[in-house]
Structure formats: C-alpha cells, structure tokens
Enzyme design. Structure first.
Site, PDB file in Angstrom:
ATOM      1  N   CYS A 165      24.901  84.649 117.354  1.00 46.16           N
ATOM      2  CA  CYS A 165      25.092  86.182 117.103  1.00 46.16           C
ATOM      3  C   CYS A 165      23.859  86.802 117.976  1.00 46.16           C
ATOM      4  CB  CYS A 165      24.822  86.327 115.495  1.00 46.16           C
ATOM      5  SG  CYS A 165      26.212  85.688 114.567  1.00 46.16           S
TER       6      CYS A 165
ATOM      7  N   CYS B 185      35.891  87.920  89.515  1.00 42.79           N
ATOM      8  CA  CYS B 185      35.573  87.301  88.347  1.00 42.79           C
ATOM      9  C   CYS B 185      35.244  88.460  87.370  1.00 42.79           C
ATOM     10  CB  CYS B 185      34.375  86.469  88.648  1.00 42.79           C
ATOM     11  SG  CYS B 185      32.813  87.244  89.196  1.00 42.79           S
TER      12      CYS B 185
END
Lengths: 81, 368
Positions: free
Chosen positions: B187, B328
C-alpha cells in the site's frame, strides 16, 4: 561450489542486499540454497511459499540441481501499482 | 471498417507513415477495446498512451477517489481532481487528450464482476495495486482467453510481462500461491519512485498496442524487470507450468486461492448502502451468522442462517456464489465472520454495520 544469489523487489529490502555469493555443497538446489539463506536470516522463512526462483535468468523448479557459477535469482511477487 | 476521416489521418499521421501500422493498423486500433484496471501509477501512462494512439474503447476500472498523495506519480489526475472518483477524473483526462476515443467507467472489480468485464475487452492491462485484483484478473483472463498485460512496481524496481497467450504462461505459473498476508508492503509503506510506474505503464501500453496490431514479439514467456537505480533491465525466461492450477493441463479451481486485500478490508456497510445494493442489478447474498434461535425471532428478508460457529465447516456452501453480506445482531460477530471468510479466500465479503438492530431501527423503508 559457488552460486551468485540475486534478490529482487521486497526480498532485496528484507535481505538488506541486492546479491551475495553462497558456498554450497555439490548437489545443491534452489531449495537448499534458500534454506542456507534462512539459516543466516530466519525471518526470511515465511516468504518461501510465494517465491519464484530463476537459474541463469530462466524460471525453474526449486528441486533442480545447481552448477558451480550459476546465477540464482529469488523473485517475490510484486503488487504495487 | 470505415475509412479514416481527414482529422483521423492528421491526428495519427506518425502512425500512418509506419509501414507496420498504416491506415489498416490504425483502423484495428480504432476497433480495439482495452480494459485498464487501476487508474493509478501504472494505469495513468498506459491509458494516456492508449487513448493518444486511438484505441477505440478504453475501460477504466477503479473504486478509489483521487488523493493528494497520488499526484506524485498518477499523471491522469491533477490537483483539481483531488476528492473526485478516479474513473471520472481519468475519463475527463483521456477525452481531453483524444475526443475520438470512447471511455467506459467501471467500479472496483471483484469476483462477481471480473469475468463480465474481461470478456467485453480484447486486452486487459493490469495497473492494480493489490494481489486480490491481480489473481482475479489472471484467472478471468485465462478463462476468457484474453491477453493479460501484467505490470507491477516496488520502490525502484518494476516488472512487465504478458500472460495468458496460447502456449505461454499465466501469472500463477510463476507464483501459484499468493504471499501470506502481512508480508507484503504494497500500500503506502514501501514507497515508489514517481517515474517508475511511468516507465512500466508505458511498456504495458506498448505491449497492448502490439497485441492489437499483431506486431512484433509479445512479452510472453519472459518477464522484463527494470531497476531504476542500476538503470538496467533483466529478462527472466518463463514457461507455462503444466501443473498450474489456472492454465495447466488439469486446472484445479479449488487450488486457485484468491488472496486477501493487501490493504485494509472495506469498512462495514451501512443499512442505507446495503439497501442500495439489494435493489441493484446483482444483489449480494445475505447470511445471518447469529444463532438459529435469534434467526427465528426475525431476520433480513431472503437471508440464510449459518451460525458463526458453523461458518468454517460450511465454507464450501458460500464459495460458489458472488458477493456476500454477513450480519448479526449488532455487528460484532459479523465482523469476525467477514474476516474469517476473507481469510478463506472469498473475495467479495462485507458485513453490516450495527447488524439486525440497525436494520430494524432504519424502519420499514429499509425493507426492500
């Protein structure tokens, strides 16, 4: 026998050098050359999985025998763009 | 193919005097379609030269915005483009350079979109900046039979090769497996000399033009490595590996691991963004990682239940599909689920910020 080892890209940074000469026993392969390097610098070990090896500028297998005077290059994958 | 217009003859005069190109070659370029993946350091010079050369259709795939730190090397973009989407900025720059060229903007390619994108172009130029994109592109090009013009840079070194030509190697012949996560500084950490992707991206453009024109020796079966500090090139001969999991004699799709994003994983999706994707052309599959009891009390429409503790054992059920969104109750377990799925090689996985509670709180409008 003597083999000239060259490091490319991020492996050059990790090895801290562009190349070095390795003294290896007869019958050595790129794999045993790599293991000899890792004995000096254990932190290189995890890089093996994705590494490519080239002998005399020809990509090759890690289990092919080396000859005295060979140039062995280790090439890690490079992703920067 | 229609004759070249007077303005085309003027614009491409230096191509037309080359006997190897001429009016016929220029017409081939005009009919050519090249996909440039990544409008960054490599994609910038590649796309600029392809547009200038008169390649008729150029696709630009990128999901990022222009940042100030890009301008040191990404010559498609200017100071005024900071904050703008890279594809919009690239399109404007390419059309300013050559208004005769069509530019198509594509977003970030993922496992769900890469095959269609690759099939619609003749040649793929890889200027991406991560292994996920590179392995996805290699595999898609092998499947679609498209030449894959690879380029990559690291600090002062760059490499170029053409993969996927008949009889030639693919990227997986060289590196069958992606590197372990965490070992690659791809990166921002490693840095790159600004002009280096200029050299490598220009070589990629040269290979793409040669392929469209059918000229010369393609860079297949060898990799060119440029070292800016040594001011030299190395050439490594490559060969197709009959045992290659992608292009070998017996391809093994299950062995084609697509690595994790080299950069940080994408942030969790907001309810708003999830709603937008569910209404789109290729909605993601929804997976509820809560317990079956929680699922029975209420869940997102169309979602399937795979509790977090069963996820690892049931990976194969999810591998074949496209994009996935896991959720969730509040977003904690789904973040772990997303990390687990990504580390198992699933390329397009998101989690829902705030989970089922956030979905409910967004009200009935949130239910598609």
């Amino acid at each position: 026998m003597q083999v000239r080892v060259r490091f490319f890209a991020s492996l050059r940074d990790a090895a801290g050098r562009a190349e070095q000469v390795l003294e290896l026993p007869a019958g050595a392969t790129p794999q045993t050359a790599w293991e000899a390097l890792c004995a000096e610098r254990p932190e290189l070990g995890p890089r093996r999985a994705s590494l490519a090896a080239a002998v005399n500028r020809r990509y090759g297998r890690f289990d092919a025998p080396l000859a005295d005077g060979d140039e062995l290059a280790f090439l890690p994958p490079v992703s920067g763009g | 193919m229609s004759e070249l217009s007077r303005s085309e003859r003027a614009r491409y005069a230096r191509h037309l005097v080359l006997p190897e190109v001429g009016p016929e070659g220029q017409q081939r370029l005009r009919a050519g379609r090249v996909l440039v993946v990544g409008a960054g350091g490599l994609g910038s010079p590649a796309a600029l030269y392809l547009a200038a050369a008169g390649v008729g259709r150029i696709g630009i795939a990128d999901g990022d915005q222009v940042e100030l730190s890009n301008l040191q090397r990404q010559i498609l973009h200017t100071d005024a483009d900071v904050g703008r989407s890279k594809t919009a900025s690239a399109r404007a720059a390419l059309q300013a350079r050559n208004p005769l060229v069509e530019v198509e903007e594509l977003g970030r390619l993922d496992a769900a979109t890469v095959a269609d994108a690759v099939e619609r172009f003749d040649v793929v130029v890889d200027g991406s900046d991560n292994f996920t994109a590179r392995y996805l592109l290699n595999d898609a090009c092998v499947r679609a039979g498209r030449p894959y013009v690879f380029g990559a840079v690291h600090r002062f070194q760059g490499q170029v090769a053409v993969f996927g030509l008949a009889g030639g190697p693919c990227y997986r012949c060289l590196h069958p497996e992606p590197p372990p996560p965490g070992l690659v500084a791809s990166c921002a950490e490693a840095g790159v000399l600004g002009v280096l992707p200029g050299v490598i991206g220009s070589l990629q453009a040269a290979e793409a033009l040669k392929l469209l024109l059918g000229l010369g020796e393609p860079l297949s079966g060898r990799m060119l490595i440029f070292d800016a500090l040594a001011a030299g090139f190395d050439e490594i001969a490559l060969a197709r590996d009959p045992r290659c999991p992608a292009c070998g004699d017996a391809p093994r799709p299950e062995a084609r691991v697509v690595p994790l994003e080299a950069c940080a994983p994408p942030p969790p999706l907001s309810v708003h963004e999830l709603r937008r994707r569910l209404a789109g052309d290729s909605p993601p599959a929804l997976v509820d990682v809560r317990t079956p009891g929680e699922h029975a009390l209420g869940h997102l429409p169309g979602s399937r239940s795979i509790p977090l503790d069963e996820l690892e054992a049931r990976l194969e059920e999810l591998r074949a599909g496209g994009a996935l969104v896991v959720y969730c109750q509040s977003g904690v377990r789904s973040a772990r689920a997303a990390a687990l799925l990504r580390s198992a090689g699933l390329a397009s996985v998101s989690d829902l910020a705030g989970g089922y509670l956030a979905w409910q709180a967004a009200g009935p409008a949130a239910t598609p």
